[in-house]
Design an enzyme around this catalytic site. Structure first.
Site, PDB file in Angstrom:
ATOM      1  N   ILE A  22       0.837  -1.201   0.000  1.00 31.98           N
ATOM      2  CA  ILE A  22       0.000   0.000   0.000  1.00 31.98           C
ATOM      3  C   ILE A  22       0.871   1.250   0.000  1.00 31.98           C
ATOM      4  CG2 ILE A  22      -1.760   1.278   1.302  1.00 31.98           C
ATOM      5  CD1 ILE A  22      -2.350  -1.520   2.690  1.00 31.98           C
ATOM      6  N   CYS A  23       0.517   2.212  -0.847  1.00 36.04           N
ATOM      7  CA  CYS A  23       1.174   3.517  -0.844  1.00 36.04           C
ATOM      8  C   CYS A  23       0.207   4.505  -0.200  1.00 36.04           C
ATOM      9  CB  CYS A  23       1.513   3.949  -2.277  1.00 36.04           C
ATOM     10  SG  CYS A  23       2.368   5.533  -2.345  1.00 36.04           S
ATOM     11  N   LEU A  24       0.432   4.788   1.087  1.00 34.44           N
ATOM     12  CA  LEU A  24      -0.403   5.716   1.840  1.00 34.44           C
ATOM     13  C   LEU A  24       0.483   6.408   2.865  1.00 34.44           C
ATOM     14  CD1 LEU A  24      -3.283   6.783   2.457  1.00 34.44           C
ATOM     15  CD2 LEU A  24      -3.510   4.888   4.089  1.00 34.44           C
TER      16      LEU A  24
END
Length: 194
Positions: free
Chosen positions: A88-90
């Site tokens: 996840i890119c957060l």
């Protein structure tokens, strides 16, 4: 010790079935607060609606001063989530984490990300490219993936289908639980045990 007290309190809050928020997290093994399984209901009005998405959550020793490590185990077609690994890119799971945040707020942020992808900062460049260049194709692909990979399992139906192949109910249930309700993996295990 303070961290485990906080984790117990957080899990009591986020472990309840809460149809309003659509997020939940529980310990994978009772008593182990470091390995959690999260679930997010696909947000209404999105191509993820109707899906149930599972997330592996690992709580680091430095929590809450370090963010939880999260990754999708349910396949999802989204620019900020790897279609291959579930990474996840957060920002709040990286450099924007704050000890004031909780597991529930992190899951709610993932749910918000499902509503509002950020293709300018992708985890999956191929998905982001489709999102930007052919939104209709992106929406239909994301919906197809939701229908293919994120449908809730009816455990009784799965047990019945495996029993119809000649296995007893207890063995069928045990094999299905061991393999995350993957019917073919459970049947393969049961056949190998004959």
């Amino acid at each position: 010790m303070a961290a485990s007290g906080r984790l117990n309190k957080e899990l009591a809050e986020v472990g309840k079935d809460d149809k309003t928020s659509g997020v939940k997290a529980v310990a994978v093994t009772p008593g182990n607060l470091r390995e959690l399984k999260g679930t997010i209901l696909g947000p209404e009005g999105t191509c993820y609606e109707g899906g149930v998405f599972e997330i592996d959550i690992t709580i680091p020793k430095q929590y809450p001063f370090e963010p939880p490590k999260m990754k999708f185990t349910t396949k999802i077609w989204h620019p900020n989530i790897s279609s291959q690994t579930g990474a996840i890119c957060l920002d709040i799971l990286k450099d924007q984490w704050s000890p004031a945040l909780t597991i529930k707020t992190a899951l709610l942020s993932l749910q918000a990300l499902m509503c509002s992808p950020e293709p300018g900062d992708p985890q999956d460049a191929e998905v982001a490219k489709m999102y930007l260049s052919d939104r209709k194709k992106f929406d239909s692909t994301a919906k197809f993936w939701t229908e293919s990979y994120a449908q809730p399992v009816n455990e009784d139906d799965a047990i019945t289908r495996v029993c119809e192949m000649g296995f007893d109910r207890d063995s069928a249930k045990a094999a299905l639980e061991k393999h995350g309700w993957d019917e073919s993996a459970a049947v393969n295990q049961l056949l190998g045990g004959l």
